[in-house]
Design a protein around this motif. Sequence first.
Motif, short mmCIF file in Angstrom:
data_model
loop_
_atom_site.label_atom_id
_atom_site.label_comp_id
_atom_site.label_asym_id
_atom_site.label_seq_id
_atom_site.Cartn_x
_atom_site.Cartn_y
_atom_site.Cartn_z
N SER A 161 38.95 46.44 48.19
CA SER A 161 37.82 46.86 47.37
C SER A 161 36.51 46.23 47.80
CB SER A 161 38.07 46.52 45.89
OG SER A 161 38.28 45.12 45.73
N ASP A 162 36.59 45.17 48.62
CA ASP A 162 35.35 44.52 49.03
C ASP A 162 35.62 43.68 50.28
OD1 ASP A 162 32.63 43.76 48.84
OD2 ASP A 162 33.23 41.84 47.97
N THR A 222 38.78 41.29 49.71
CA THR A 222 39.15 41.38 48.30
C THR A 222 40.12 42.52 48.10
OG1 THR A 222 37.03 40.47 47.59
CG2 THR A 222 38.31 41.66 45.94
N ASN A 231 42.68 44.59 45.31
CA ASN A 231 43.05 44.90 43.93
C ASN A 231 44.48 45.44 43.95
OD1 ASN A 231 39.91 45.38 44.04
ND2 ASN A 231 40.42 44.86 41.94
N GLU A 263 41.65 45.60 37.74
CA GLU A 263 40.29 45.13 37.98
C GLU A 263 40.27 43.73 38.59
OE1 GLU A 263 37.93 45.32 34.51
OE2 GLU A 263 37.93 47.50 34.38
N ARG A 298 40.39 40.74 40.91
CA ARG A 298 40.15 40.65 42.35
C ARG A 298 40.97 39.49 42.93
NH1 ARG A 298 34.95 42.78 43.80
NH2 ARG A 298 34.58 41.00 45.16
N ASN A 358 41.23 37.39 46.47
CA ASN A 358 40.53 37.16 47.72
C ASN A 358 41.43 36.48 48.75
OD1 ASN A 358 38.19 38.24 46.66
ND2 ASN A 358 37.38 36.26 46.00
N LYS A 415 36.12 39.73 35.32
CA LYS A 415 36.15 40.50 36.55
C LYS A 415 35.89 39.63 37.77
CE LYS A 415 34.85 44.98 34.61
NZ LYS A 415 33.93 46.13 34.70
N VAL A 444 39.48 35.24 40.34
CA VAL A 444 40.22 35.55 41.56
C VAL A 444 41.39 34.59 41.69
CG1 VAL A 444 38.18 36.42 42.77
CG2 VAL A 444 38.73 33.99 42.91
#
Length: 332
Positions: free
Chosen positions: A134-135, A142, A144, A173, A175, A177, A328, A331
């Motif tokens: 997602s990132d 990242t 999910n 939702e 995250r 990492n 949100k 992590v």
Amino acid sequence: MAQVAVRQYEEDEPLQDVEADQQAEEITAEAEIKDTNDSASAKTSEGEEIYYHYTVDTKDPDPWLKTHRYKILAVLMAIGLAVAGNFLYGEHQKNVLTASYVAAPKIDDLYYLDFRLMQDNLRPTEKYRMAKVSDITGNVITLNYSSYFYPQKHELNETIRYAQLRFEKFFQEKRNNFTIAELQGMIESGAIFLVRRPDGNMLDGNLVVPDKQFEATSVFIPGNKENLAGLEHLKYETTKALAFDEFKTSADFGYAPGQVNLAQMYLTGTGVEKDVIEALAWFKKGSLQGYEPAILKYGIVCGQVESCTIEDFYQELVKAGVNIEFSKTAVN
């Protein structure tokens, strides 16, 4: 009259002989049946079983098969080896692609996870799970996780087949990492056993992104056009310098996504000299507008810079009136 009587006697005599022969045959047949029954009953009474014996013709009915049987076996073995080799080659290609996708990740990459190698105390049916990139912030990826576990591997592909990834709540939702080095270690351990990359938001002929991502708006937003142009230039190696110029223009307009993309280029040194401090500055500008990706990315980069204090950053956001959703930003 005497002659008539004699003639009648002569004609009746053969009939009597035929009847006598038939009676004799019937008596003989009955005697044979009786002997057979007596023999069978005698064997049964002695405890012996009656078997029917068959003879088997061991001679090869087809001389051609006997002559060419070794050739036939060789052909069958060759076919089996070819099928096995093709399967192993396909698995090797998947492993090569998986390693290359992890080394150079992209947004929306799909990870197939054996969660038993990542977490203990799972239920018997909680074995496999899907994750989505997602990132990407510098060297930090990242993921999910999907909201569902699966007991068998093939069910991960079935989620794509039945377009379940299009639902907004399919992925959690929260995250998670990881650095690229950590993901590569997960490949070696078997926790990541496959990575797939959608082509134009499609995979196996199905959409794999939520429907809301395709919603368009006709509202004019300063900096949006330049940001989209920068994203297009970023796809090609020869136009990455143009991407930087477009993102810089978008960021100067105050467009938060453009500011984040500009910070990303400073962070990775793409199209410009690498500068982590400058990246943090542009992430903060996007964060002060309440843009969630900017806040999350600032937190990731700040944790890698010794002089950066994340608590001061959050206090600055609160003073600016930004509502931070800490749930949100949590992590692993």
